[in-house]
Design an enzyme around this catalytic site. Structure first.
Site, mmCIF file in Angstrom:
data_model
loop_
_atom_site.group_PDB
_atom_site.id
_atom_site.type_symbol
_atom_site.label_atom_id
_atom_site.label_comp_id
_atom_site.label_asym_id
_atom_site.label_seq_id
_atom_site.Cartn_x
_atom_site.Cartn_y
_atom_site.Cartn_z
ATOM 1 N N GLU A 326 0.803 -1.217 0.000
ATOM 2 C CA GLU A 326 0.000 0.000 0.000
ATOM 3 C C GLU A 326 0.842 1.275 0.000
ATOM 4 O O GLU A 326 0.705 2.122 0.875
ATOM 5 C CB GLU A 326 -0.955 -0.017 1.205
ATOM 6 C CG GLU A 326 -1.906 -1.207 1.150
ATOM 7 C CD GLU A 326 -2.879 -1.266 2.324
ATOM 8 O OE1 GLU A 326 -4.042 -1.608 2.099
ATOM 9 O OE2 GLU A 326 -2.458 -1.005 3.472
HETATM 10 C C1 ACM Z 1 -1.925 -5.354 4.403
HETATM 11 O O1 ACM Z 1 -2.947 -5.851 4.879
HETATM 12 N N1 ACM Z 1 -1.900 -4.083 4.053
HETATM 13 C C2 ACM Z 1 -0.722 -6.135 4.218
#
Ligand code: ACM
Ligand code: ZN
Length: 528
Positions: A326
């Site tokens: 992310e």
């Molecule tokens: C995640 O759940 N962002 C690895």
């Protein structure tokens, strides 16, 4: 004839009565239930090869358990029924396998390494009745030959969103060890808080560990912020203490230092490491934040490598987790230094810049004799040569990585995200991030995707549940979210595939619940 029928009926009664007592989780690879019981009482003797301190420690764990949970004291010498812990080479059951033989007059655990002995001891604990009768514990006579299916049997705890004290981390590790989990992935840094002392960068534990306030309810719920400051961190000595505590329970601690995203808390203290130079604020809002480490500035790498140097000193694990998930590319798109890095290295775009970033860290960790593991976004723009992948956005990343001959831990959010709700009736559940993941669904997971050939399947190291803590502020709630989904994962990770059966697991789980109550560990009864 009548006598024979009576005998058969009696036999069935006795064996089913005994069978109900047997609730080993994860289910052993091979088990034969025999007739009769070993009576464990204060006259019993625990015999070990005392020269070996690992065996002595495992024996002490067992003695402490009997004392604390049942008030029984067994001695090292005497003429009573004997419990023996033995190390024998060439057992052919791997480092974690063990043999357990319970007969009327003896219990013998045999393993080729202390790991196996420890697991044999955990199985004996689960053979004990929940309540003692007249200061005696009837242990059913069994022969067990056991070893795990997967080498990586993991669980991740996020201490970035909420912080939990060392005493609880120890209890948590104890819980993991009950179910033969061998990897504790410690998610130590987040946008909302940095949790590990780094000597070279003291502001991380002066500024980055502390947020001024925390959001209430879900995003968009209109509940606003709580207005209460929140923080906490582990000193390096405390981290070492946790590593040692875990190692004594045959658990490897894999630390996670997030990069290049999920790092606003660090940027709040060291704003020069962001693309704009800040100012940045330790976040009180959950989610994905656009401010990330600048991939163009050399000082970012100097900072992260210095941090990893200290982390490596504390954590002896083969793998070091660098996050990688992310990471929005907005800031990099606007940043002259990042764009210069893209051009200078003939990279196609910001995704390849992410790959370049991870590859650089991969090389650094490799040069230090360690291996990099990251979330499946590290596949973006090409996987670093030595990297292992933790597949969380479903199984696609794991499949792709295994096909590229990279090691993989399967942790898909569809089956392994234990921050999700445990009931469809969300109004009667404590607030969770969302989703629906009942214990049955965790249990149903098969870690080796059908898409892989037998050879590619060798790259699947194992499986892991993840406990993100945006909505989990208390230790009681951590336990509630963890159990019984951890038990289900443990069985997925340990037990041969063809022995798995939910209805049988459920029977054992019901006994396990009684054990958890006795041990004052919270859980969510899946039947409610
Ligand atoms: C995640 O759940 N962002 C690895
Ligand atoms: Zn930049």
């Amino acid at each position: 004839m009548k006598r024979l029928i009576n005998f058969v009926l009696l036999f069935i009664f006795v064996t089913t009565a005994v069978a109900q007592q047997i609730s080993i989780i994860p289910k052993p690879a091979e088990m034969v239930v025999k007739t009769g019981n070993f009576e464990l009482n204060n006259n019993c003797v625990l015999s070990i090869d005392s020269e070996n301190e690992d065996i002595a420690r495992i024996a002490d764990f067992f003695k402490e358990y009997l004392k604390e949970v049942y008030g029984l004291t067994i001695s090292d010498e005497g003429s009573g029924n004997k419990i023996s812990f033995k190390i024998v080479s060439r057992l052919n059951l791997g480092k974690e396998g063990y043999l357990l033989k319970v007969d009327k007059n003896s219990i013998v655990i045999t393993a080729s390494e202390p790991n196996g002995l420890f697991y044999g001891m955990q199985s004996v604990k689960q053979l004990l009745p929940v309540e003692s009768t007249n200061n005696s514990l009837a242990i059913p006579c069994v022969d067990i030959k056991d070893q795990p299916r997967f080498a990586w049997r993991g669980n991740m705890l996020d201490v970035g969103r909420h912080f939990f004290p060392v005493s609880f981390i120890k209890k948590y590790i104890d819980i993991l060890s009950m179910y033969k989990i061998n990897t504790f992935h410690w998610h130590l840094t987040e946008d909302q808080g940095w949790r590990i002392e780094i000597k070279k960068y003291p502001l991380l534990t002066e500024i980055s560990h502390w947020r001024d306030e925390t959001m209430l309810g879900h995003y968009g719920s209109g509940k606003g912020m709580d207005g209460i400051g929140y923080g906490g961190f582990y000193t390096q000595d405390q981290c070492r203490e946790i590593v040692r505590y875990a190692a004594e329970r045959y658990i490897t601690v894999v630390p996670e230092i997030e990069m290049p995203g999920h790092s606003v808390a660090a940027l709040a203290a060291y704003p020069n490491l962001g693309c704009t130079g800040g100012p940045y604020k330790v976040q009180g809002i959950w989610g994905v934040h656009n401010d990330v480490y600048c991939a163009g500035k050399e000082e970012t790498f100097e900072f992260l490598q210095n941090i990893l140097d200290e982390v490596i000193e504390i954590f002896p694990s083969e793998f070091i987790h660098i996050g990688g998930d992310e990471c929005p590319k907005d800031a990099w798109k606007e940043c002259a230094a990042c764009q210069k890095r893209i051009k200078g290295n003939e990279l196609k775009d910001e995704h390849e810049l992410q790959s370049w970033f991870i590859t650089r860290m991969d090389k650094y960790l490799t040069s230090k004799g360690r291996k990099l593991i990251g979330w499946d976004e590290i596949l973006e723009g090409g996987l670093a040569p030595e990297a292992a992948v933790m597949s969380w956005r479903g199984t696609k990343g794991g499949i792709e990585a295994a096909k590229q001959k990279h090691h993989v831990v399967m942790s898909p959010n569809s089956h392994m995200y234990i921050d999700h709700y445990q009931s469809r009736d969300k109004d009667n559940e404590p607030l969770a991030i969302g989703g629906f993941l009942p214990v049955e669904r965790v249990y149903s997971y098969e870690p080796v995707p059908e898409e892989l050939s037998e050879e590619e399947a060798q790259y699947i190291l194992g499986v892991q549940t993840n406990l993100w803590t945006e909505y989990i502020a208390t230790t009681k709630k951590v336990e509630y979210m963890l159990l019984p989904r951890l038990q289900a994962e443990a069985e997925v990770a340990w037990t041969p595939k063809d022995l798995k059966e939910f209805s049988d697991f459920e029977k054992r789980l019901n006994v396990d619940y009684e054990r958890l109550k006795k041990l004052e560990i919270n859980f969510r009864d899946h039947k409610k």
